[in-house]
Motif scaffolding. Structure first.
Motif, PDB file in Angstrom:
ATOM      1  N   LEU A  63      -1.646   0.067 -14.719  1.00  0.00           N
ATOM      2  CA  LEU A  63      -0.512   0.295 -13.829  1.00  0.00           C
ATOM      3  C   LEU A  63       0.343  -0.960 -13.672  1.00  0.00           C
ATOM      4  CD1 LEU A  63      -2.398   2.371 -11.139  1.00  0.00           C
ATOM      5  CD2 LEU A  63      -0.555   3.229 -12.593  1.00  0.00           C
ATOM      6  N   ALA A  64      -0.327  -2.108 -13.581  1.00  0.00           N
ATOM      7  CA  ALA A  64       0.413  -3.362 -13.436  1.00  0.00           C
ATOM      8  C   ALA A  64       1.258  -3.640 -14.671  1.00  0.00           C
ATOM      9  CB  ALA A  64      -0.562  -4.508 -13.191  1.00  0.00           C
ATOM     10  N   ARG A  65       0.700  -3.386 -15.844  1.00  0.00           N
ATOM     11  CA  ARG A  65       1.450  -3.661 -17.069  1.00  0.00           C
ATOM     12  C   ARG A  65       2.559  -2.625 -17.290  1.00  0.00           C
ATOM     13  NH1 ARG A  65      -0.540  -5.607 -23.007  1.00  0.00           N
ATOM     14  NH2 ARG A  65       1.368  -5.076 -24.142  1.00  0.00           N
ATOM     15  N   ARG A  66       2.263  -1.361 -17.019  1.00  0.00           N
ATOM     16  CA  ARG A  66       3.242  -0.315 -17.333  1.00  0.00           C
ATOM     17  C   ARG A  66       4.396  -0.292 -16.338  1.00  0.00           C
ATOM     18  NH1 ARG A  66       2.157   5.812 -19.415  1.00  0.00           N
ATOM     19  NH2 ARG A  66       4.315   6.221 -19.970  1.00  0.00           N
ATOM     20  N   HIS A  67       4.099  -0.477 -15.045  1.00  0.00           N
ATOM     21  CA  HIS A  67       5.124  -0.311 -14.020  1.00  0.00           C
ATOM     22  C   HIS A  67       5.465  -1.596 -13.278  1.00  0.00           C
ATOM     23  CE1 HIS A  67       5.061   4.003 -14.580  1.00  0.00           C
ATOM     24  NE2 HIS A  67       3.764   4.038 -14.385  1.00  0.00           N
ATOM     25  N   GLY A  68       4.801  -2.692 -13.625  1.00  0.00           N
ATOM     26  CA  GLY A  68       5.077  -3.941 -12.942  1.00  0.00           C
ATOM     27  C   GLY A  68       4.612  -3.946 -11.497  1.00  0.00           C
ATOM     28  N   LEU A  69       3.617  -3.135 -11.159  1.00  0.00           N
ATOM     29  CA  LEU A  69       3.119  -3.084  -9.787  1.00  0.00           C
ATOM     30  C   LEU A  69       2.360  -4.360  -9.448  1.00  0.00           C
ATOM     31  CD1 LEU A  69       1.900   0.630  -9.590  1.00  0.00           C
ATOM     32  CD2 LEU A  69       4.101  -0.333  -8.927  1.00  0.00           C
ATOM     33  N   ASP A  70       2.448  -4.771  -8.200  1.00  0.00           N
ATOM     34  CA  ASP A  70       1.847  -6.019  -7.749  1.00  0.00           C
ATOM     35  C   ASP A  70       0.322  -5.904  -7.722  1.00  0.00           C
ATOM     36  OD1 ASP A  70       2.258  -8.718  -6.269  1.00  0.00           O
ATOM     37  OD2 ASP A  70       0.873  -7.596  -4.986  1.00  0.00           O
ATOM     38  N   ALA A  71      -0.357  -6.906  -8.268  1.00  0.00           N
ATOM     39  CA  ALA A  71      -1.817  -6.868  -8.375  1.00  0.00           C
ATOM     40  C   ALA A  71      -2.486  -6.859  -7.005  1.00  0.00           C
ATOM     41  CB  ALA A  71      -2.312  -8.057  -9.200  1.00  0.00           C
ATOM     42  N   VAL A  72      -1.942  -7.608  -6.060  1.00  0.00           N
ATOM     43  CA  VAL A  72      -2.532  -7.646  -4.717  1.00  0.00           C
ATOM     44  C   VAL A  72      -2.376  -6.292  -4.039  1.00  0.00           C
ATOM     45  CG1 VAL A  72      -2.365  -8.695  -2.427  1.00  0.00           C
ATOM     46  CG2 VAL A  72      -2.177 -10.131  -4.480  1.00  0.00           C
ATOM     47  N   GLU A  73      -1.204  -5.697  -4.162  1.00  0.00           N
ATOM     48  CA  GLU A  73      -0.988  -4.381  -3.561  1.00  0.00           C
ATOM     49  C   GLU A  73      -1.874  -3.320  -4.212  1.00  0.00           C
ATOM     50  OE1 GLU A  73       3.147  -3.524  -3.758  1.00  0.00           O
ATOM     51  OE2 GLU A  73       3.710  -5.077  -2.297  1.00  0.00           O
ATOM     52  N   LEU A  74      -2.077  -3.429  -5.518  1.00  0.00           N
ATOM     53  CA  LEU A  74      -2.968  -2.497  -6.196  1.00  0.00           C
ATOM     54  C   LEU A  74      -4.407  -2.663  -5.724  1.00  0.00           C
ATOM     55  CD1 LEU A  74      -1.556  -2.601  -9.830  1.00  0.00           C
ATOM     56  CD2 LEU A  74      -1.677  -0.583  -8.364  1.00  0.00           C
ATOM     57  N   ALA A  75      -4.830  -3.893  -5.493  1.00  0.00           N
ATOM     58  CA  ALA A  75      -6.179  -4.129  -4.984  1.00  0.00           C
ATOM     59  C   ALA A  75      -6.357  -3.516  -3.604  1.00  0.00           C
ATOM     60  CB  ALA A  75      -6.472  -5.627  -4.938  1.00  0.00           C
ATOM     61  N   GLU A  76      -5.344  -3.640  -2.760  1.00  0.00           N
ATOM     62  CA  GLU A  76      -5.401  -3.030  -1.426  1.00  0.00           C
ATOM     63  C   GLU A  76      -5.435  -1.506  -1.540  1.00  0.00           C
ATOM     64  OE1 GLU A  76      -1.958  -4.614   0.451  1.00  0.00           O
ATOM     65  OE2 GLU A  76      -2.872  -6.563   0.882  1.00  0.00           O
ATOM     66  N   TYR A  77      -4.673  -0.964  -2.475  1.00  0.00           N
ATOM     67  CA  TYR A  77      -4.650   0.486  -2.675  1.00  0.00           C
ATOM     68  C   TYR A  77      -6.022   0.975  -3.134  1.00  0.00           C
ATOM     69  CZ  TYR A  77      -2.852   5.030  -4.243  1.00  0.00           C
ATOM     70  OH  TYR A  77      -2.621   6.372  -4.426  1.00  0.00           O
ATOM     71  N   ARG A  78      -6.678   0.219  -4.041  1.00  0.00           N
ATOM     72  CA  ARG A  78      -8.020   0.594  -4.496  1.00  0.00           C
ATOM     73  C   ARG A  78      -9.006   0.581  -3.337  1.00  0.00           C
ATOM     74  NH1 ARG A  78      -7.010  -3.228  -8.521  1.00  0.00           N
ATOM     75  NH2 ARG A  78      -8.655  -4.601  -7.719  1.00  0.00           N
ATOM     76  N   THR A  79      -8.933  -0.462  -2.515  1.00  0.00           N
ATOM     77  CA  THR A  79      -9.851  -0.570  -1.384  1.00  0.00           C
ATOM     78  C   THR A  79      -9.682   0.621  -0.443  1.00  0.00           C
ATOM     79  OG1 THR A  79      -9.855  -2.987  -1.503  1.00  0.00           O
ATOM     80  CG2 THR A  79     -10.516  -1.987   0.594  1.00  0.00           C
ATOM     81  N   THR A  80      -8.434   0.969  -0.164  1.00  0.00           N
ATOM     82  CA  THR A  80      -8.170   2.122   0.694  1.00  0.00           C
ATOM     83  C   THR A  80      -8.697   3.401   0.056  1.00  0.00           C
ATOM     84  OG1 THR A  80      -6.200   1.078   1.619  1.00  0.00           O
ATOM     85  CG2 THR A  80      -6.353   3.469   1.824  1.00  0.00           C
ATOM     86  N   ALA A  81      -8.477   3.549  -1.241  1.00  0.00           N
ATOM     87  CA  ALA A  81      -8.924   4.761  -1.941  1.00  0.00           C
ATOM     88  C   ALA A  81     -10.441   4.894  -1.891  1.00  0.00           C
ATOM     89  CB  ALA A  81      -8.439   4.736  -3.382  1.00  0.00           C
ATOM     90  N   LEU A  82     -11.155   3.812  -2.146  1.00  0.00           N
ATOM     91  CA  LEU A  82     -12.619   3.870  -2.110  1.00  0.00           C
ATOM     92  C   LEU A  82     -13.118   4.195  -0.709  1.00  0.00           C
ATOM     93  CD1 LEU A  82     -13.560   0.874  -4.434  1.00  0.00           C
ATOM     94  CD2 LEU A  82     -14.225   3.263  -4.766  1.00  0.00           C
ATOM     95  N   ARG A  83     -12.476   3.630   0.290  1.00  0.00           N
ATOM     96  CA  ARG A  83     -12.875   3.920   1.672  1.00  0.00           C
ATOM     97  C   ARG A  83     -12.650   5.389   1.985  1.00  0.00           C
ATOM     98  NH1 ARG A  83      -9.941   0.416   3.963  1.00  0.00           N
ATOM     99  NH2 ARG A  83      -8.211   1.769   4.601  1.00  0.00           N
ATOM    100  N   ARG A  84     -11.548   5.944   1.533  1.00  0.00           N
ATOM    101  CA  ARG A  84     -11.267   7.360   1.776  1.00  0.00           C
ATOM    102  C   ARG A  84     -12.301   8.251   1.086  1.00  0.00           C
ATOM    103  NH1 ARG A  84      -5.782   8.075  -0.869  1.00  0.00           N
ATOM    104  NH2 ARG A  84      -6.047  10.238  -0.175  1.00  0.00           N
ATOM    105  N   LEU A  85     -12.633   7.947  -0.165  1.00  0.00           N
ATOM    106  CA  LEU A  85     -13.558   8.791  -0.914  1.00  0.00           C
ATOM    107  C   LEU A  85     -14.956   8.791  -0.316  1.00  0.00           C
ATOM    108  CD1 LEU A  85     -12.537   7.853  -4.573  1.00  0.00           C
ATOM    109  CD2 LEU A  85     -11.847   9.860  -3.260  1.00  0.00           C
TER     110      LEU A  85
END
Length: 393
Positions: free
Chosen positions: A254-276
């Motif tokens: 996602l970071a390479r394809r869309h230029g998404l911020d790595a820190v924001e992606l890490a926060e998104y992953r953490t939130t996703a794992l907590r939700r699951l």
């Protein structure tokens, strides 16, 4: 304002219907389940419960339900006078909805504003798929109809519901509904809590390649390890580690394809794992989350989509391959695709089956690795045992 929504399942009631109700739409729910249609009409309202401390309780009213299989003419008449049509039926069902939408559009008064169509499915470009089916039925040009088509990205966990709750639904507090802005011009639909975006692709792929990839990986590994629910699977340190690593691999894509911020992606992953893994949300079974494994292993879905890009760019794919291998071992007799997958594993050459499942050709850098997983699964089936429960990555 008036909306017609196809699919009275948990997402249909717990996200799409709720938002449409908040937007002031009178809703006509359509489904092929006569029992569910009758239950909705008998209830006259339903309650959406947000699980967890401080979760909101919302009551949805102002709707009726129609059996789209038994009464297509009435459904078409409703579409003819609607402002919005939405779906939450699964991408494979959109082709069955297209004739109903076409019938409604053909009855539509040309003086009415364009019908706003949004397919709210866990698939990239679902509305485009519906539009193409409508165009096919219309003789190749959907623009002859007064309709606009906008792709969407939705995200809300709606686990297996207790049967005693009837048409009420329990959901997680978090939701995201992103919708393409451009198709609507100056007249967007009223969708409180949703947001219109200029570029939907990052939202769709971030959700599909993070939440859906993680959810499916946990389900398939959990099934193979003998767990009943996704939270139980994620409580296993080995499985949790593979799921987290798979999501890190997709974040790199996602970071390479869309230029998404790595820190924001890490926060998104953490939130996703907590939700699951959230214990406050009714536990979702690995059998439900893992259903339709062939669709989930297809070219642009949650495993092969990011893994193919990662392989092309020389990025890690080990944990994603672990999830793919576990998906091949998903053997649930009640799931038609799981049964079909097992039959294909028993009858097709590994290379041929790799192409059938993934849409990859033999020259793709991911092809050989997936083929090796299929060979291993076929060998395990011949020996009459499941693959080893050892978890890599």
């Amino acid at each position: 304002m008036k909306a017609v929504h196809f699919g009275i399942g948990n997402i249909g009631r717990g996200l799409i219907g709720l938002v449409l109700h908040r937007g002031g739409y009178e809703i006509t729910f359509c489904d092929v389940s006569s029992a569910l249609v009758d239950a909705m009409n008998a209830a006259g309202s339903y309650t959406v419960h947000e699980a967890g401390v401080g979760g909101a309780v919302s009551v949805v009213t102002g709707f009726r339900a129609l059996d789209s299989g038994m009464d297509p003419d009435t459904v078409a008449a409703e579409i003819a006078t609607a402002d919005v049509v939405t779906t939450a039926v699964g991408p494979t069902v959109l082709s069955r909805i297209a004739p109903l939408v076409v019938a409604g559009l053909r009855r539509r008064d040309p003086a009415r504003p364009p019908l706003q169509v949004m397919a709210c499915e866990n698939a990239i470009g679902a509305t485009d798929l519906l539009k193409s089916e409508i165009a096919r039925l219309a003789g190749g040009d959907a623009t002859t109809f007064r309709a606009v088509f906008a792709n969407t990205a939705i995200d809300r966990l709606v686990p297996t519901q207790p049967s005693r709750d009837g048409v009420d639904v329990t959901v997680e507090p978090f939701f995201e509904w992103a919708v393409e802005r451009a198709p609507f011009g100056d007249d967007p639909p009223v969708l409180p809590g949703a947001h219109l975006v200029d570029d939907l692709a990052p939202f769709i792929q971030r959700k599909l390649y993070t939440v859906n990839t993680g959810h499916a990986t946990a389900a398939y590994l959990g099934f193979r390890a003998g767990f009943e629910t996704v939270p139980e699977a994620l409580a296993d340190p080995q499985i949790a580690r593979v799921v987290a690593t798979a999501m890190e691999e997709t974040s790199a894509v996602l970071a390479r394809r869309h230029g998404l911020d790595a820190v924001e992606l890490a926060e998104y992953r953490t939130t996703a794992l907590r939700r699951l893994a959230d214990p406050a949300i009714p536990a979702d079974t690995v059998a439900r989350v893992g259903r339709q494994p062939m669709r989930k292993l297809s070219r642009h879905e949650r495993f092969i989509g990011p893994a193919a890009l990662a392989a092309e760019w020389g990025l890690p794919v080990e944990a994603l391959l672990t999830g793919i291998g576990a998906a091949l071992a998903f053997d649930v007799p009640a799931d038609a695709q799981a049964v079909e997958l097992r039959a294909l594993l028993q009858t097709r050459d590994a290379g041929e089956l790799t192409s059938i499942l993934t849409g990859l050709d033999g020259s793709h850098p991911l092809f050989a690795a997936v083929r090796a997983l299929i060979v291993d699964r076929q060998a395990s089936s011949v020996r009459g045992r499941m693959p080893s429960r050892a978890i890599r990555a």
